[in-house]
Design an enzyme around this catalytic site. Structure first.
Site, short mmCIF file in Angstrom:
data_model
loop_
_atom_site.label_atom_id
_atom_site.label_comp_id
_atom_site.label_asym_id
_atom_site.label_seq_id
_atom_site.Cartn_x
_atom_site.Cartn_y
_atom_site.Cartn_z
N CYS A 151 44.20 -42.30 92.21
CA CYS A 151 44.06 -42.26 90.77
C CYS A 151 45.05 -41.24 90.17
O CYS A 151 46.24 -41.34 90.39
CB CYS A 151 42.61 -41.95 90.40
SG CYS A 151 42.18 -42.25 88.68
N ILE A 152 44.57 -40.23 89.46
CA ILE A 152 45.45 -39.25 88.82
C ILE A 152 45.88 -38.14 89.78
O ILE A 152 46.85 -37.43 89.51
CB ILE A 152 44.75 -38.64 87.57
CG1 ILE A 152 45.71 -37.81 86.71
CG2 ILE A 152 43.54 -37.80 87.99
CD1 ILE A 152 46.84 -38.60 86.08
#
Length: 224
Positions: free
Chosen positions: A136-137
């Protein structure tokens, strides 16, 4: 001997901590592969607390370690106690807590700073040539710390399916190479022993996110 993998959390909740489904997927896939997860989190205040019904910050104050313990069912350690020597790999799930509690990416983007403890752990695993999995991030942490690395956060063109694609452009400006990928895929940077997958950077069915996280976990374990 089972491989021992450090899993670093950033709280509990998509908007102010670790994304719960991503963290759970990491733990499920590690268990399925016979690895031993050791969960850590920094003992620090959260940047803020978000009401996940309203999507708005509240006046509450919460602690990252205490909130992360919810996901770990209480079996968690202070990140300050992590010793890379006894561990085979590192995985950091995503969620806005990575950009708010482990770093200041949420407010400063490519000009962010990384928590000293988190940066120290990432550098220690990298220096020991032990694999690091990020989803994800959380690949922004590698982009900031390891210039020239290869990562994926999915796609670099913003659309309904990829609402956070501008993240890829910001990481490119830091000098890393972004590789477009599907949510069910994971990308390996063999030189840096980094494995990344986009997870909820994509508007995708949850089982596709789970599958992509599984590929990331299996690749990390193969390298460990």
């Amino acid at each position: 001997m089972a491989k021992r993998v450090a899993v670093v959390l950033a709280g509990c909740g998509a908007f102010d901590g670790s994304e719960v489904h991503e963290a759970s997927a990491v733990l499920v896939h590690l268990s399925r592969e016979g690895a031993q997860a050791e969960v850590y989190a920094p003992n620090i205040p959260q940047m803020h607390v978000v009401d996940h019904v309203k999507g708005q910050p509240t006046p509450e104050q919460r602690n990252v370690l205490v909130e992360s313990a919810r996901i770990a069912r209480g079996n968690i350690k202070d990140l300050a106690t992590l010793d890379v020597k006894g561990l085979d790999a590192l995985i950091i799930p995503g969620g806005f807590g990575v950009a708010k509690n482990l770093s200041t990416w949420a407010t400063q983007g490519k000009n962010c700073s990384i928590s000293k403890e988190v940066e120290g752990v990432l550098r220690a695993f990298h220096a020991a040539h032990k694999p690091i999995g990020l989803c994800c991030i959380s690949p922004v942490l590698a982009a900031k710390i390891f210039p020239g690395c290869e990562v994926t956060v999915g796609h670099d063109t913003e659309c309904e399916q990829w609402p956070y694609a501008k993240t890829a452009e910001a990481m490119k400006e830091l000098g890393c190479r972004h590789v477009n990928s599907q949510v069910t895929e994971a990308h390996l940077d063999a030189r840096n022993r980094l494995v990344t997958t986009s997870a909820f950077m994509c508007n995708a069915p949850i089982h596709h996110v789970h599958d992509g996280v599984g590929k990331m976990v299996r690749e990390v374990l193969r390298l460990a």
